[in-house]
Each structure stands twice: as C-alpha cells, then as structure tokens.
Design a protein around this motif. Structure first.
Motif, mmCIF file in Angstrom:
data_model
loop_
_atom_site.group_PDB
_atom_site.id
_atom_site.type_symbol
_atom_site.label_atom_id
_atom_site.label_comp_id
_atom_site.label_asym_id
_atom_site.label_seq_id
_atom_site.Cartn_x
_atom_site.Cartn_y
_atom_site.Cartn_z
ATOM 1 N N ILE A 203 68.730 -152.411 78.449
ATOM 2 C CA ILE A 203 69.279 -151.414 77.522
ATOM 3 C C ILE A 203 68.463 -150.128 77.599
ATOM 4 O O ILE A 203 68.979 -149.026 77.533
ATOM 5 N N ARG B 274 66.885 -142.889 73.353
ATOM 6 C CA ARG B 274 67.714 -142.535 72.199
ATOM 7 C C ARG B 274 68.886 -143.503 72.070
ATOM 8 O O ARG B 274 69.162 -144.035 71.001
ATOM 9 N N ALA B 275 69.583 -143.722 73.171
ATOM 10 C CA ALA B 275 70.717 -144.645 73.146
ATOM 11 C C ALA B 275 70.236 -146.065 72.889
ATOM 12 O O ALA B 275 70.863 -146.823 72.150
ATOM 13 N N GLU C 247 67.672 -147.095 71.166
ATOM 14 C CA GLU C 247 67.363 -147.305 69.752
ATOM 15 C C GLU C 247 68.632 -147.488 68.946
ATOM 16 O O GLU C 247 68.690 -148.301 68.035
ATOM 17 N N SER C 248 69.672 -146.733 69.305
ATOM 18 C CA SER C 248 70.917 -146.858 68.550
ATOM 19 C C SER C 248 71.599 -148.194 68.819
ATOM 20 O O SER C 248 72.528 -148.574 68.127
ATOM 21 N N LEU C 249 71.133 -148.914 69.831
ATOM 22 C CA LEU C 249 71.672 -150.249 70.102
ATOM 23 C C LEU C 249 70.759 -151.337 69.541
ATOM 24 O O LEU C 249 70.923 -152.515 69.856
ATOM 25 N N GLY C 250 69.777 -150.934 68.745
ATOM 26 C CA GLY C 250 68.965 -151.916 68.052
ATOM 27 C C GLY C 250 67.680 -152.295 68.763
ATOM 28 O O GLY C 250 67.032 -153.256 68.376
ATOM 29 N N VAL C 251 67.303 -151.555 69.807
ATOM 30 C CA VAL C 251 66.064 -151.862 70.519
ATOM 31 C C VAL C 251 64.927 -151.027 69.930
ATOM 32 O O VAL C 251 65.055 -149.816 69.792
ATOM 33 N N ASP C 252 63.838 -151.688 69.565
ATOM 34 C CA ASP C 252 62.684 -150.963 69.036
ATOM 35 C C ASP C 252 61.841 -150.468 70.210
ATOM 36 O O ASP C 252 60.891 -151.117 70.639
#
Lengths: 266, 346
Positions: free
Chosen positions: B230, B236-237, B239-244
């Motif tokens: 991911i 940026r993308a 993080e928006s998919l839930g990856v820290d």
C-alpha cells in the motif's frame, strides 16, 4: 441544534501551521451528509491542508475536529479508512503493479492482515473500474500508463474503498475534459443515489459551479465565504480573492451558473 | 481472476524450487574445497549428527570435522547474510519508494562499518571489551538518521535526494574509516581485510546470531508486507487506507539497520546484494512484497553462498567476497540506473 448533531464533520476553531508559517487560521465549518462540497481558493490558500486534516493525515494545532460526533484523532486508522477515502492529486508509483492490484488496494481496510481479497472485494474493484471507464485495464502495469490513465486508476481505487465520504484533492487536474466530466459524474451519482458525501478541492471554478451543492472559499488560510454555490461564486468574491475581473451569469443550456474570466486585475 | 491465481501457484512452485536449490547448494558446497567430499558423504555426515555419529566408520576421519566445524558454519553464515541483505533491500526499497535503495547505496553499510572499525580499533588498544555488533548498529542508525535528515524538507523526502545524501554521507564515512586505518598503524591489516568482506573462519555462534536477527527481520518484514504494498501509493494515499506510515517507517528502518549491522559486523561490507536480488525477483514474481520477501531471502542466500563458494573453493586464491559482489553488482547498478533513466525520458 438538530442540524448540529446531523453534521458529518464538525470543524471548530481549527488552526494549523507548518513551522512558522500559518496555513489555516481559525476555521469553523460543518459538513452535512449527502452533499457535494467544493473547496476553492488560490494556490497556497490551505485547501490541501484542510483536506489532510479532515482525513486524519494531519492533526490540528488547535481547535477540534470531529467526524460523526467523535474526534477524528480518536478513530483507529482502519476504521477511519472505511469511512473516508482520498483521491490525491499526485500519484507516482515506482513499482509495476497491475491496475487491478492498485484498485484492490482500495479494499485494504476490509481485508485481514494475512488475508487475501475475497470474491466480493474483486467484484467491488471491477465495478469501480467499470464506473470510472477503465474496464479492460486490469492486467496493464500502472507504470506504463499515461498521467491521465493513472489518475483514473487512483479514482477507481478510492471508489473501491466504498466509503460514505469521498475526498478529492484536485483529482482531475491531469485529465482532459471528457475524463474530468466522467469522474465528476460518477462522484455526483454517488451523492445523489447512494447518499454519499463528497468534498473536492477544485481549481476550475466552472466545474465547481456545475457540480457542487455548497462551496467553501478559502483565502490565505481563512474561510472567506461558505454556503450555496450561487451565493459564494459571485463576481465580487472572485474579483476580491483571485484578483480577476469576471462575469457570472446563469447558463440556460447547463442550468447552472457560469463564470467568464475577463482579465487579471491585480 | 485466473491470472492472479496462476501466478500465485507459480510463485509457490518457485519458492519450493528455490528452497530445494538452496539445500542442494549447501550440500554440494560443503563437499567443495581443498579436501573433496562427495555429496553423499556430506549427507552421511549430516545424518550422523542426529545419530550419535554412527555410520561414519568407513570414511576419512577428518571429513566430519571439515564439514561440521569448518565448512558448514561458513556456508550457512554466508547464506543467511545473503538472504538477510536481500530482504533489507526489499524493505528499504518499499519504504523509501525507491528501487535503487539498499543498505549499501544509502550509506548504512558504511555507517555500520565505521562503527565496527572504531570498535576494532578500540579493541586493538583497549583489549576486547567493545562490542563490534553494537558499534555497528549504532553506526548504522546514526547514518540512517543523518541521511534522512539531509534529504528531508518538512519531514518529507524525495527518493533520489535520499540516494544522493547516502552517497555524501558514505563518502564522509569512508574518509573516517581511512582515518581509523591510519590510527590502527601496524594492525591495519585486521581492519582492511575485515572491511573487504569475508566469511572465512566463521563459527556456529556466528550462524546463531545472524540466523536469530535475520528471522526477526524476516518476520517483521512479512508482518508489514501488505502495508508495504500500500505504501507504494505514496504516504498520503497509504494513510488514507489505514496504514500508519510514520510508525511503520520507524519500525522497518530500525529493523533494517539492525539486520544490516549484524551482517556487516559478521562479514564486513558486502554491497549490492540488496539491490540485485530484489530487482531480479521483482521481474519474476512481481512487486507484491508478500511474494518478494520470501523469494528474495532464498535467492539472496543462494547467490551469496555460490559467490562465497567460488571464492573459497574455485578461484586459485581467495578474493574477498565484498570485492567480488561489488565488481559484479556495480555494473548491474549502472544498468538499472540507466534503464530507469530511459523509462523516464523516452
């Protein structure tokens, strides 16, 4: 008060700065569900920062920011990723994933850590690709696509995320007029038919006038004006913020307001 | 999605093939050298280890010692180090979004080498009280921090700037290593030979340490494999998919540095394995880190073991392994760099 509790996002006195530079100052906004919001303003007015705050990528320096009545910083990331999706403006991928791989990444928040995509995940990905007009791209490598094609893959990935809120950061700036309209139509359909909410940073004011229910006009990190599209997109506001002499009129063919730019008056 | 399932099955087949090839290579390499031992005799020796040494009566009595105490530790250490460096390459490339990143090009190997040389120098003068792996790890971490600091603006860094700052820091460090060599005076040979990289005279405790740390690295990498996929969308993308991203970056960079430091402290600087192997495996299994990590580990192990066997048993005189991999890997790096430039400007 009932309108308050219905709000999707509640932004209260939010400020943000990068080092010494204040990017957003004392922002107060509420976003209601089932609406198409446009975020407009000159370069550097804070549009992207505001979107990053909404999606939880950044935390406000002061003030509070809540989604569905809960502080955004209090959400676990995966849960937030099932609520909000982002179509970023820049997309450069270095590794040769296939288009299907990338669109399936939109299903990441639904797949357990060591799991694989289910048939439902594949179905959602296929539907998202069909909606955005890239059906048949499945096995092409994203590294070999044109800028516009990549942008549509990214949009399809965000659609596959199936979130009630979709955030677009100048998502169509690389696209020709047909693909731009295609994406705006798909997104508008999500608002009208599924009751989703869209918040889009848009450079093209006519595009904003054509698709947005409400518009937030930013200037130097402050909300200059916010409200219904026709109330915000006025000749006076545009002249004052952008420094461009213009005419706004109602267009009978498209049934919305149209802006004609005359010259830069600064 | 038949295409995906097909390549999934093919990938499992490839993993099995690589594993078999690795085991085979270990047995064959154990027989190669000044004293030639046939693969079947090597197997007899190995089986006898679980059998209280039974069944070795009609064999040259020095074979068991040569296999178990001389060759096998060296062979296993080289295989583990090769695999570990390849996995670190995969990790760094994924996390820094740069296919040219590896412990060597980022200067982290040099940092570890600087720390280790310093420890060696201190040991020459202050008895052996300073831990070489610990100094190597501190050197690696400090270098990583310096390289990232040099390359970043507002907490973000462009991936090519990162390689550039890696080169700059590595240049400074190599001057530092030169100074240490100068200070070492007559004992300079110890540092020089160690720096060029070698698996000579490795023992079972080297095998144990590298295996333990590599397994940790492998498990951490595999745990984050899908997040790393991911990550290739950009932070940026992702993080928006839930990856820290911030947390993952920290954990993986530290893990990668730790593994690199242990490898360097055991075998000196061995460059380019972390670059070549992931690149080759990506061409075969695709960019998915869940496949790339295990296959790169196996392929890296095979490559390093083969290279070390060539220098140990085939070449008339032992060439330092680090020199050998740099001679082969350097031109390969140029090739990747060149073909990527082509992609960008055509």
């Amino acid at each position: 008060m009932s309108a308050m509790s219905d709000a999707l996002f509640d932004v209260r006195n939010v400020s943000f700065s990068y080092g010494e530079k204040d990017v957003l100052r004392d922002i107060n906004l509420t976003f209601s569900p089932k609406k198409f919001y446009g975020l407009i303003g000159p370069n550097g007015s804070g549009k992207t920062t505001l979107l990053d705050l909404l999606i939880g990528n950044l935390e406000p320096a002061s003030g509070s920011l809540s989604y569905k009545g809960r502080k955004i910083s209090g959400y676990p990331r995966r849960e937030l990723a099932r609520e909000l999706s982002l179509v970023p403006q820049d997309f450069s991928i270095q590794f040769s994933y296939t288009v299907l791989d990338v669109v399936l990444m939109g299903r990441h928040p639904y797949i357990p850590r060591f799991g694989t995509p289910s048939s439902h995940d594949l179905e959602v990905a296929q539907m998202a690709m069909a909606a955005i007009g890239i059906k048949g791209f499945e096995n092409r490598f994203v590294t070999e696509l044109s800028g516009g094609e990549k942008q549509r893959v990214v949009a399809a990935r965000a659609l596959a995320q199936e979130t009630p809120v979709l955030i677009l950061d100048e998502a169509t700036s690389n696209l020709d007029i047909c693909h731009t309209l295609e994406i705006f139509q798909v997104v508008q359909q999500r608002v009208r038919q599924k009751g989703d909410t869209v918040i889009a940073a848009i450079h093209d004011l006519n595009l904003a006038a054509a698709y947005c229910d409400e518009i937030i006009f930013l200037q130097e990190g402050r909300v200059f004006s916010a409200g219904l599209a026709e109330d915000v997109l006025t000749e006076k506001n545009i002249r004052e913020v952008f420094g461009v002499e213009n005419r706004v009129y109602y267009d009978e063919f498209s049934c919305h307001h149209q802006i004609t730019f005359l010259y830069a008056a600064k | 999605m038949t295409a995906n399932q097909m390549s999934g099955r093919r990938c499992a087949g490839l993993t099995f093939l690589l594993l078999t090839a690795l085991l085979l290579a270990i047995v064959v390499a154990s027989g190669m050298g000044y004293l030639e031992i046939s693969p079947s005799e090597v197997l007899q020796v190995l089986v006898a280890q679980f059998n209280d040494g039974a069944g070795l009566d009609n064999m040259n009595q020095s074979f068991p010692f040569v296999v178990m105490e001389v060759r096998l530790p060296r062979i296993l250490t080289s295989a583990i180090v090769g695999g570990a460096l390849a996995v670190v390459g995969v990790i760094f490339q994924a996390i820094l979004l740069n296919p040219l990143a590896d412990p060597y090009t980022l200067g982290i190997s040099s940092g570890a080498a600087f720390g280790a040389s310093l420890a060696l120098l201190l040991n020459l003068t202050l008895l052996s009280v300073v831990s070489v792996p610990l100094f190597a790890f501190l050197g690696a971490l400090a270098t990583l921090a310096a390289v990232i600091y040099l390359a970043s603006v507002d907490g973000r860094f462009a991936s090519n700037t990162l390689i550039l700052s890696g080169v700059i820091v590595a240049a400074i460090l190599s001057a530092g290593i030169g100074f240490i060599k100068y200070m070492a005076d007559e004992q300079v040979g110890v540092i020089i030979f160690w720096l060029m990289g070698s698996f000579a005279a490795k023992n079972w405790s080297d095998v144990g340490v590298t295996l333990a740390i590599s397994l940790v690295g492998l498990m951490v990498a595999f745990f984050y494999a899908r997040d790393l996929n991911i990550m290739s969308l950009g932070p940026r993308a992702a993080e928006s998919l839930g990856v820290d991203c911030v947390r993952m970056r920290k954990i993986l960079l530290v893990t990668g540095s730790l593994v690199t430091a242990v490898c360097v402290s055991v075998s000196g600087i061995i460059g380019f394995v972390g670059l070549i192997i992931p690149h080759l495996m990506r061409m075969v299994v695709g960019p998915d880190n869940r496949r790339l990590i295990p296959t790169s580990f196996l392929a890296g192990a095979i490559l390093m073991l083969s290279a070390d066997t060539v220098t140990r048993a085939v070449l008339p005189a032992e060439v330092p392994i680090g020199v050998l991999t740099a001679l082969l890997g350097g031109p390969f790096f140029c090739y990747i760099f060149r073909s990527r430039l082509g992609e960008r400007y055509v």
